[in-house]
Design a protein around this motif. Structure first.
Motif, short mmCIF file in Angstrom:
data_model
loop_
_atom_site.label_atom_id
_atom_site.label_comp_id
_atom_site.label_asym_id
_atom_site.label_seq_id
_atom_site.Cartn_x
_atom_site.Cartn_y
_atom_site.Cartn_z
N TRP A 1 -4.47 -1.81 0.89
CA TRP A 1 -3.55 -2.63 0.15
C TRP A 1 -3.86 -3.62 -0.98
N ARG B 1 0.42 -1.66 -0.27
CA ARG B 1 -0.13 -0.02 0.15
C ARG B 1 0.52 1.35 0.18
N PRO C 1 -3.82 -6.96 6.46
CA PRO C 1 -4.19 -6.76 5.42
C PRO C 1 -4.96 -8.05 5.34
#
Length: 165
Positions: A124, A75, A103
């Motif tokens: 993510w 991310r 995540p």
């Protein structure tokens, strides 16, 4: 290591909304420009940068094939990131919810020709994955100082076995 199968859904604006924007022409253009010779589909993605500036880059991505292993997501906490295929290649989009910096609940989508995506800041997502053929992508993202990448490696990877084409 446990194999986790990740089902893939067609990319739709509604299903993808928690993670970003689907960039595609929907309906008639918002405005006609250039002496009526060009239709503008206006403001299709929310670009969001903490600092720095927007930049446009070209990415050359190698083809991915099935089964596709999703062992890592990343991310960008400082800016959104848009991926627009220059060719009509379809690509796999993997996203995940965030739970206290980790995540969880990954989801997979496959684009249709003509679709692009904009990932919201901090979402993510999997790596750029054109399916079956290499692809070149125009990418709009943050250009600036400081770290703008976090990676998470799954202990047990996810597997994408099939995609409805």
């Amino acid at each position: 290591m446990t194999r986790k199968i990740l089902d893939v859904a067609p990319l739709t604006a509604d299903a993808f909304a928690p993670y970003g924007d689907v960039i595609e022409a929907r309906g008639e253009p918002t405005k006609m420009i250039n002496q009526g010779m060009c239709g503008r589909h206006h403001d299709l993605a929310r670009l969001d940068f903490a600092d720095g500036r927007a930049g446009i880059s070209l990415f050359d991505a190698k083809a991915r094939h099935l089964p596709h292993v999703v062992d890592m997501v990343e991310r960008h906490p400082e800016g959104s990131q848009a991926f627009m295929p220059v060719s009509q290649v379809r690509f796999l989009v993997v996203v995940a919810d965030d739970e206290h910096g980790t995540p969880v609940n990954p989801k997979a989508f496959v684009t249709a020709p003509g679709q692009s995506i904009n990932l919201h800041r901090g979402v993510w997502h999997g790596v750029l994955a054109p399916i079956g053929a290499p692809g070149q992508f125009a990418v709009v993202d943050r250009i600036g100082d400081g770290a703008n990448l976090e990676e998470h490696w799954f202990d047990d990877p996810y597997i994408v076995e099939a995609i409805e084409m």
